[in-house]
Every structure is written in structure tokens, then in C-alpha cells.
Design a protein around this motif. Structure first.
Motif, PDB file in Angstrom:
ATOM      1  N   ALA A  24       0.837  -1.208   0.000  1.00 31.23           N
ATOM      2  CA  ALA A  24       0.000   0.000   0.000  1.00 31.23           C
ATOM      3  C   ALA A  24       0.864   1.247   0.000  1.00 31.23           C
ATOM      4  O   ALA A  24       0.580   2.225  -0.699  1.00 31.23           O
ATOM      5  N   ARG A  25       1.970   1.187   0.777  1.00 35.51           N
ATOM      6  CA  ARG A  25       2.838   2.350   0.866  1.00 35.51           C
ATOM      7  C   ARG A  25       3.511   2.622  -0.477  1.00 35.51           C
ATOM      8  O   ARG A  25       3.647   3.782  -0.890  1.00 35.51           O
ATOM      9  N   VAL A  26       3.946   1.559  -1.160  1.00 34.20           N
ATOM     10  CA  VAL A  26       4.599   1.727  -2.461  1.00 34.20           C
ATOM     11  C   VAL A  26       3.637   2.376  -3.447  1.00 34.20           C
ATOM     12  O   VAL A  26       4.010   3.287  -4.193  1.00 34.20           O
ATOM     13  N   VAL A  27       2.362   1.935  -3.435  1.00 38.07           N
ATOM     14  CA  VAL A  27       1.374   2.512  -4.351  1.00 38.07           C
ATOM     15  C   VAL A  27       1.222   4.008  -4.092  1.00 38.07           C
ATOM     16  O   VAL A  27       1.192   4.819  -5.028  1.00 38.07           O
ATOM     17  N   SER A  28       1.162   4.400  -2.806  1.00 38.43           N
ATOM     18  CA  SER A  28       0.977   5.822  -2.524  1.00 38.43           C
ATOM     19  C   SER A  28       2.210   6.626  -2.923  1.00 38.43           C
ATOM     20  O   SER A  28       2.089   7.748  -3.416  1.00 38.43           O
ATOM     21  N   LEU A  29       3.413   6.046  -2.756  1.00 38.78           N
ATOM     22  CA  LEU A  29       4.630   6.760  -3.149  1.00 38.78           C
ATOM     23  C   LEU A  29       4.678   6.963  -4.654  1.00 38.78           C
ATOM     24  O   LEU A  29       5.070   8.037  -5.138  1.00 38.78           O
ATOM     25  N   ILE A  30       4.277   5.948  -5.401  1.00 40.87           N
ATOM     26  CA  ILE A  30       4.286   6.085  -6.867  1.00 40.87           C
ATOM     27  C   ILE A  30       3.306   7.162  -7.290  1.00 40.87           C
ATOM     28  O   ILE A  30       3.561   7.944  -8.212  1.00 40.87           O
ATOM     29  N   LYS A  31       2.182   7.259  -6.582  1.00 34.94           N
ATOM     30  CA  LYS A  31       1.215   8.321  -6.929  1.00 34.94           C
ATOM     31  C   LYS A  31       1.832   9.690  -6.728  1.00 34.94           C
ATOM     32  O   LYS A  31       1.658  10.595  -7.553  1.00 34.94           O
ATOM     33  N   VAL A  32       2.582   9.835  -5.610  1.00 38.30           N
ATOM     34  CA  VAL A  32       3.213  11.124  -5.348  1.00 38.30           C
ATOM     35  C   VAL A  32       4.228  11.436  -6.434  1.00 38.30           C
ATOM     36  O   VAL A  32       4.345  12.573  -6.914  1.00 38.30           O
ATOM     37  N   LEU A  33       4.981  10.403  -6.845  1.00 36.45           N
ATOM     38  CA  LEU A  33       5.994  10.607  -7.881  1.00 36.45           C
ATOM     39  C   LEU A  33       5.355  11.040  -9.186  1.00 36.45           C
ATOM     40  O   LEU A  33       5.852  11.925  -9.893  1.00 36.45           O
ATOM     41  N   ASN A  34       4.210  10.464  -9.516  1.00 37.03           N
ATOM     42  CA  ASN A  34       3.571  10.814 -10.777  1.00 37.03           C
ATOM     43  C   ASN A  34       3.089  12.248 -10.805  1.00 37.03           C
ATOM     44  O   ASN A  34       2.887  12.822 -11.869  1.00 37.03           O
ATOM     45  N   ARG A  35       2.920  12.817  -9.603  1.00 36.21           N
ATOM     46  CA  ARG A  35       2.533  14.241  -9.584  1.00 36.21           C
ATOM     47  C   ARG A  35       3.641  15.112 -10.138  1.00 36.21           C
ATOM     48  O   ARG A  35       3.415  16.238 -10.552  1.00 36.21           O
ATOM     49  N   ALA A  36       4.886  14.549 -10.086  1.00 30.50           N
ATOM     50  CA  ALA A  36       6.028  15.349 -10.540  1.00 30.50           C
ATOM     51  C   ALA A  36       6.139  15.370 -12.054  1.00 30.50           C
ATOM     52  O   ALA A  36       6.906  16.144 -12.605  1.00 30.50           O
ATOM     53  N   LYS A  37       5.362  14.494 -12.713  1.00 32.58           N
ATOM     54  CA  LYS A  37       5.501  14.435 -14.163  1.00 32.58           C
ATOM     55  C   LYS A  37       4.975  15.721 -14.784  1.00 32.58           C
ATOM     56  O   LYS A  37       4.020  16.312 -14.316  1.00 32.58           O
ATOM     57  N   THR A  40      18.627  11.213 -13.705  1.00 31.99           N
ATOM     58  CA  THR A  40      19.417  11.670 -14.844  1.00 31.99           C
ATOM     59  C   THR A  40      18.748  12.877 -15.504  1.00 31.99           C
ATOM     60  O   THR A  40      17.635  13.254 -15.148  1.00 31.99           O
ATOM     61  N   ASN A  41      19.420  13.436 -16.506  1.00 32.63           N
ATOM     62  CA  ASN A  41      18.867  14.601 -17.209  1.00 32.63           C
ATOM     63  C   ASN A  41      17.572  14.238 -17.927  1.00 32.63           C
ATOM     64  O   ASN A  41      16.661  15.059 -18.040  1.00 32.63           O
ATOM     65  N   PHE A  42      17.451  13.001 -18.352  1.00 35.72           N
ATOM     66  CA  PHE A  42      16.222  12.586 -19.037  1.00 35.72           C
ATOM     67  C   PHE A  42      15.033  12.620 -18.081  1.00 35.72           C
ATOM     68  O   PHE A  42      13.936  13.042 -18.456  1.00 35.72           O
ATOM     69  N   HIS A  43      15.262  12.198 -16.820  1.00 34.56           N
ATOM     70  CA  HIS A  43      14.186  12.290 -15.836  1.00 34.56           C
ATOM     71  C   HIS A  43      13.809  13.736 -15.584  1.00 34.56           C
ATOM     72  O   HIS A  43      12.635  14.075 -15.429  1.00 34.56           O
ATOM     73  N   SER A  44      14.839  14.617 -15.528  1.00 30.83           N
ATOM     74  CA  SER A  44      14.517  16.009 -15.219  1.00 30.83           C
ATOM     75  C   SER A  44      13.832  16.683 -16.386  1.00 30.83           C
ATOM     76  O   SER A  44      13.139  17.685 -16.202  1.00 30.83           O
ATOM     77  N   GLU A  45      13.995  16.149 -17.603  1.00 30.76           N
ATOM     78  CA  GLU A  45      13.220  16.699 -18.724  1.00 30.76           C
ATOM     79  C   GLU A  45      11.768  16.293 -18.611  1.00 30.76           C
ATOM     80  O   GLU A  45      10.858  17.019 -18.986  1.00 30.76           O
ATOM     81  N   GLU A  46      11.519  15.070 -18.095  1.00 27.41           N
ATOM     82  CA  GLU A  46      10.136  14.595 -17.975  1.00 27.41           C
ATOM     83  C   GLU A  46       9.432  15.182 -16.760  1.00 27.41           C
ATOM     84  O   GLU A  46       8.235  15.396 -16.776  1.00 27.41           O
ATOM     85  N   MET A  47      10.164  15.302 -15.649  1.00 28.47           N
ATOM     86  CA  MET A  47       9.505  15.686 -14.394  1.00 28.47           C
ATOM     87  C   MET A  47      10.065  17.005 -13.884  1.00 28.47           C
ATOM     88  O   MET A  47      11.210  17.325 -14.106  1.00 28.47           O
ATOM     89  N   LYS A  48       9.253  17.736 -13.141  1.00 33.53           N
ATOM     90  CA  LYS A  48       9.694  19.044 -12.654  1.00 33.53           C
ATOM     91  C   LYS A  48      10.704  18.864 -11.530  1.00 33.53           C
ATOM     92  O   LYS A  48      10.541  18.019 -10.635  1.00 33.53           O
ATOM     93  N   LYS A  49      11.747  19.725 -11.530  1.00 40.75           N
ATOM     94  CA  LYS A  49      12.841  19.564 -10.580  1.00 40.75           C
ATOM     95  C   LYS A  49      12.385  19.733  -9.136  1.00 40.75           C
ATOM     96  O   LYS A  49      12.730  18.936  -8.255  1.00 40.75           O
ATOM     97  N   LYS A 107       9.433  19.360  -7.889  1.00 39.67           N
ATOM     98  CA  LYS A 107       8.543  18.280  -7.472  1.00 39.67           C
ATOM     99  C   LYS A 107       9.353  17.023  -7.156  1.00 39.67           C
ATOM    100  O   LYS A 107       9.027  16.272  -6.245  1.00 39.67           O
ATOM    101  N   LEU A 108      10.440  16.811  -7.916  1.00 34.88           N
ATOM    102  CA  LEU A 108      11.291  15.641  -7.651  1.00 34.88           C
ATOM    103  C   LEU A 108      11.924  15.744  -6.266  1.00 34.88           C
ATOM    104  O   LEU A 108      11.966  14.779  -5.511  1.00 34.88           O
TER     105      LEU A 108
END
Lengths: 314, 169
Positions: free
Chosen positions: A279-292, B119-128, B130-131
Motif C-alpha cells: 500500500a505504501r509503495v502505491v501511494s509513493l508512486i502516486k506522489v511521484l507521478n505528480r512530478a511528471k 538523470t537529465n532525461f528524468h529532469s526533462e520529464e519531471m519538474k525539478k 517536485k522531484l
């Protein structure tokens, strides 16, 4: 389910399937007659490396033969095992013992001597009754003021050794536990320490100690040094008031299945770790996807089946 | 207790913001290859000085930067045997799912429990920023998860021993 049940569920289901009343079917002459029982040959295993063999043979379809093999039988049979067998299953003991097994019972399926549900429960608890026989011998001695004075030890299983040391007005039961897995050992240590602490809250429970060094009682068996590879020794001092009346049966069962109880709860803890971590891994991945990065509002990049990439206005 | 934690995390955040200046840089040594320089470590001039931010002996964070990638390794505090076992299990669990996490490294750096490779590729995809938020959030989450699991084992132990001993009463 916190406590383990005294009977083996698989064995209970196998036997109750055989005890079901036979239905009436039409035979070749057009008359109603009882269906013939199907012969079965089932081999099961239980906690503590116990093996069962349930047989309804082709020739004798009205009798069920149940054979049990216990690795510790030779050590406990003279000290309460045979007594327990005769007391609870005296009517069923078979005259011929099956090869490779220690105890064989035969049951008449067409005329069971008691209600089917009771018979099933009685037969499927055979392991706990037989192993409990040795505990029963010490506790009955306590209650009847004719205490058994013999110090005894036996190996219930490869990694569990039980020591019984009778003293004035009480019987001290020591378990020597071994866990091969590091995680199991760490969790078991936490459990054992809680046992000692719980004694403070439940005042009338038997005094309980846990240590890596063997307790003084084991000097009689010649064990003074901690055994390498062992988690430790946990001991319970069972007094007369702990085994009075209806408590004796509960106490006997709970003591003979102590190791299985601990193992069951260790496994539950590990399963709990896994589900929480997932469950924790799923929530962490969700947070990471917010950074996309968000897709730019004007254009969307798309691909055709052949692999050519092009940009389409959204 | 939480005072030192927030100071620790603030220090990590500012160090990350400084170290996290990555751009695309093809390999100088091998033609047509683009490797994360912090992993390859073939040219000294492309690597930044690594820094370690330690809260105490067992809890520290190593940040190694380079021209096109950053490697962040975290050591989680283990105060007793149970925590050691839990941290070991948890970090192996995460490492097995490194593909889903994208920025997680499959094996932690020696001496640490979890490692990230960005890597730089990740930083192109995701905001710094937020990372960086994610890394800080991750560290808080892992700490709270380990303490929650330890608490669960202790409460289970209490219930188990209580039920057992009640049979004798």
C-alpha cells in the motif's frame, strides 16, 4: 482467529464426507437402493510433522480406518500417550496396526456410536489428545495430590524441545525454541518479551520467563550453557489453580500447540508487513507521478501503427 | 525530536537544489553512448564533490552529483534488531519495484539502504522541485512506515500473549 483450533480441519472434512447419509438412487432393476460408498485413500499431514492416513477400502466400505504417525510417539506413549489413547478412543482402537504408523483406529460408518458431528470432532482432534496425554499426566498428578515426580524431556519437533520439571505444588514446563529464519527469530523475540510483560497485567497467569541462558531447572538435564542456534528458553510454571476444572483441557491444548501458535502469528505478522508495504509503495508512486510534466495544452504527440510520430492540435 | 528531523530535511533539500543542475552530456569516452556520469565515473572533471549529511551515525544521506546525473543514497536509522529486519525487508521490497519507481536504483550503494539515480532525461520529464519534494516526502514516509510496522508487531505480541495466558486463568 487468535487461538488455533484443536482439530485438523482437513481431516474433519474428510471424515464428515464419509459420514454423510447415503442417498437413495435407482439401480438397474428400477428399484430404489442405497448408493454405494466410494472407497477413499487420503494421506494428510498436520503440525509438528504428524501424518494421517484415512482409508475406506474397496472390500470393506462400511469401515473407516484412521492411522496416525507422531514423531515423538515412542517417547510419550508410556508416559500418558497410551492412557490418553485408551481413555478417548478406546472403542476404536484397531487390532492390527498399519505399517509406518503408530496408532490405527477403525470406525463403523453405517452405525456410528455417536452423533456424526461429535464423532468428526473427536476423531480430528486425535493429535492434540495424544500429545496432550503427557501434559495431562502431570496435571492430573498435580490435582489429585499424587504428583508425578519424574523430570522428562522430549523433542516435539526438530526445532522444539519440551522439558517438564515437577516441583512442589507446580509443574514447570520449559520450551527450547529454534528459528532458522532471521526475521522469524526477531519477531519471536518480541513475542516472548511480551509474554513476560503480560504476566504483570494478568496476575493469576502462571509465572513466565524467557532468556537465552537455560533456566536453573534445566540443570537436572545437564543443560547449563545456552545452546548455539537457539532463540532461547521460555518457561511456564503451571500451578494447581491454573488447571482446575474446565481449564485443564484448555491448558493442555494450548501448551501442546504453543510452538504452532507462535509460528502462526509470526506468519500473520509477515503477511501484514507485505500488505502494508505494498500500500505504501502505491501511494509513493502516486506522489511521484505528480512530478511528471503536464502535457502542453496546445499540442499532443501521437504515434501511428507504423511508428511514425506526429503532433496533433488538441 | 521532530526539530532535528526538520533541520536535517531542510539541509538535504538545499543541497539537492544545488546539486541538481543536470544537462544532457554524451559520453566522452565511448562514441555514441550517453551514460549517467555519476555511475560510470570515468572522467574526474565531470563529477562534483560528494557530500554527506548525517543526523547521527546510522542516519545519513550521501549526495553525489555530476554533469548529467545525481545519485542520492539514504541510510535509515535502525535502533534495534526488529528495525534492522524491517528496514532490510522494506528496502528489498522497494528495490524489486524499481522499474515502477523510475528514479530508484535497483541496488543501494554500499553502506546505505536506498539509492536514487536521477538523470537529465528524468529532469526533462519531471519538474525539478517536485522531484526534490518527492525525495523529502519519501524519507518522511519511510521513517513513519518503519515505526508503524514496529508498533503493529508490538501490539500483536501483546494480544497474542494476553490470549494465551488468559487460558490459564
Amino acid at each position: 482467529m487468535l487461538l488455533l483450533e484443536p482439530n485438523n480441519k482437513v481431516l474433519a472434512e474428510t471424515i464428515s464426507a464419509q459420514l454423510k447419509p447415503l442417498e437413495l438412487i435407482e439401480n438397474d432393476d428400477g428399484k430404489q437402493e442405497k448408493a454405494k460408498r466410494e472407497p477413499i485413500d487420503v494421506r494428510l499431514c498436520d503440525f509438528d510433522d504428524v501424518l494421517y492416513h484415512v482409508l475406506v477400502s474397496h472390500d470393506a466400505r462400511d469401515t473407516l480406518m484412521l492411522s496416525v504417525y507422531l514423531p515423538c510417539w515412542n517417547e510419550i506413549k508410556d508416559r500418558g500417550g497410551l492412557d490418553a489413547l485408551k481413555e478417548h478412543y478406546g472403542d476404536f482402537i484397531s487390532s492390527s496396526k498399519e505399517d509406518g504408523y503408530d496408532v490405527t483406529l477403525t470406525v463403523n460408518l453405517d452405525n456410528p456410536p455417536m452423533k456424526p458431528e461429535d464423532l468428526v470432532l473427536k476423531l480430528s482432534s486425535i493429535k492434540s489428545v495424544l500429545v496432550g496425554g503427557i501434559f495431562d499426566r502431570y496435571f492430573s498428578g498435580l490435582l489429585s495430590a499424587k504428583p508425578v515426580t519424574e523430570n522428562f524431556t522430549f523433542k516435539l519437533k526438530g526445532d522444539t524441545q519440551i522439558f517438564m520439571v515437577p516441583r512442589a505444588e507446580r509443574v514447570i514446563i520449559v520450551y527450547s525454541l529454534q528459528f532458522n529464519d532471521k526475521v522469524d527469530a526477531a519477531i519471536a523475540k518480541v513475542f516472548m518479551q511480551e509474554f513476560v510483560d503480560a504476566r504483570r497485567r494478568i496476575t493469576s497467569a502462571p509465572p513466565c520467563t524467557f532468556s537465552v541462558n537455560p533456566p536453573l531447572e534445566l540443570k537436572e538435564f545437564g543443560i547449563v550453557e545456552p545452546i548455539p542456534g537457539n532463540l532461547g528458553f521460555v518457561s511456564f510454571a503451571v500451578e494447581k489453580r491454573n488447571v482446575e476444572g474446565v481449564r485443564k483441557e484448555k491448558v493442555v491444548f494450548v501448551l501442546q500447540s504453543f510452538r504452532n501458535y507462535i509460528q502462526y502469528h509470526i506468519k500473520c505478522s509477515k503477511a501484514f508487513f507485505h500488505s502494508r508495504m505494498r500500500a505504501r509503495v502505491v501511494s509513493l508512486i502516486k506522489v511521484l507521478n505528480r512530478a511528471k510534466q503536464d502535457v502542453p495544452a496546445g499540442q499532443k504527440e501521437m504515434k501511428t501503427i507504423q511508428g511514425k510520430t506526429f503532433k496533433r492540435d488538441v | 525530536m521532530s526539530n532535528t528531523l526538520s533541520g536535517y530535511l531542510k539541509a538535504i533539500r538545499s543541497s539537492l537544489e544545488a546539486a541538481f543542475c543536470v544537462r544532457n552530456f554524451a559520453s566522452q569516452v565511448v562514441e555514441r553512448h550517453n551514460k549517467p556520469e555519476v555511475e560510470a565515473r570515468m572522467s574526474k572533471e565531470l563529477l562534483l564533490q560528494p557530500i554527506v549529511i548525517a543526523r547521527e551515525k546510522g542516519e545519513k544521506c550521501l549526495i553525489e552529483g555530476s554533469i548529467n546525473s545525481v545519485r542520492i543514497s539514504i541510510a535509515i536509522k535502525k535502533s534495534d534488531e526488529m528495525e534492522e529486519v524491517l528496514v532490510d525487508r522494506f528496502s528489498r521490497f522497494l528495490a524489486q519495484r524499481a522499474e515502477d519507481f523510475v528514479i530508484l536504483r535497483r541496488a543501494p550503494v554500499k553502506g546505505y539502504d536506498v539509492s536514487f539515480l536521477i538523470t537529465n532525461f528524468h529532469s526533462e520529464e519531471m519538474k525539478k522541485d517536485k522531484l526534490i519534494d518527492f525525495i523529502i516526502h519519501f524519507m518522511e514516509e519511510v521513517n513513519s512506515e518503519i515505526s508503524a510496522l514496529k508498533l503493529a508487531v508490538n501490539s500483536r505480541a501483546r494480544v497474542v500473549s494476553g490470549t494465551f495466558l488468559r487460558q490459564f486463568v
